[in-house]
Design an enzyme around this catalytic site. Structure first.
Site, PDB file in Angstrom:
ATOM      1  CG  ASP A  64      38.938  33.154  35.752  1.00 46.40           C
ATOM      2  OD1 ASP A  64      38.056  33.064  34.876  1.00 46.40           O
ATOM      3  OD2 ASP A  64      39.570  32.160  36.189  1.00 46.40           O
ATOM      4  CD  GLU A 136      38.525  36.473  33.116  1.00 43.64           C
ATOM      5  OE1 GLU A 136      37.896  35.423  32.894  1.00 43.64           O
ATOM      6  OE2 GLU A 136      39.772  36.562  32.949  1.00 43.64           O
TER       7      GLU A 136
END
Length: 184
Positions: A64, A136
């Protein structure tokens, strides 16, 4: 149904992880560690049912941040006269669960993810949250295995079209900010 590990720590996805590894090498021009990729594909529901295997949440956390940095840098460099607020809205229209889930679907990540029985039976392979988190985590695995440049190539290959679409629409879907502005 959930898949049982054939040996302690061994994972068997519905689709061979080697196919995804080959794709990642093509996209990033760098090798990606198979064990790390398997961890990126291991949802906590599977890890729990398999006796506490490592799962993808730490890689998701890292991915992320890497994703945010790459997209933010791209937008910053491409729009030197755009305000911080507008850049934040543009980034939010690209880096969100819905957009990342579509990337996950395009990559077919649902076919590779290791899910527990509950997630498997409730359609977890196509859940936006699981797909977005897995994207992610894969970014995190690429980053650790092959470095920032390789992770950047993966991100650009899979998200640049979203940046272009968001720039064209000028309708940056930052609903949280819109709600806050409306409430104020």
């Amino acid at each position: 149904m959930g898949r049982a590990a054939s040996a302690p720590g061994a994972l068997t996805p519905p689709r061979p992880v080697t196919e995804l590894l080959d794709h990642l090498v093509q996209v990033t021009s760098s090798p990606v560690d198979e064990a790390l990729l398997q961890r990126a594909l291991t949802h906590r529901s599977y890890a729990y049912e398999a006796g506490g295997l490592p799962h993808n949440e730490r890689l998701e956390f890292l991915g992320d941040s890497v994703l945010g940095l790459v997209v933010t840098t791209t937008l910053h460099d491409a729009h030197p006269d755009t305000s911080e607020g507008q850049l934040a809205k543009l980034r939010a229209s690209v880096v969100n669960m819905r957009a990342l889930a579509e990337v996950g679907r395009t990559l077919g990540l649902g076919d590779y993810v290791f899910l527990g029985r509950g997630e498997e039976t409730t359609g977890g392979r196509d859940k936006d949250s699981i797909l977005a988190d897995t994207v992610e985590a894969v970014i995190g695995a690429v980053y650790i295995s092959a470095g920032a440049d390789a992770a950047g190539r993966f991100i650009h290959r899979n998200l640049d079209h979203l940046i272009v679409e968001a720039e064209r629409s000028r309708d940056y879907a930052d609903y949280k900010t819109a709600l806050q502005e409306l409430c104020a």
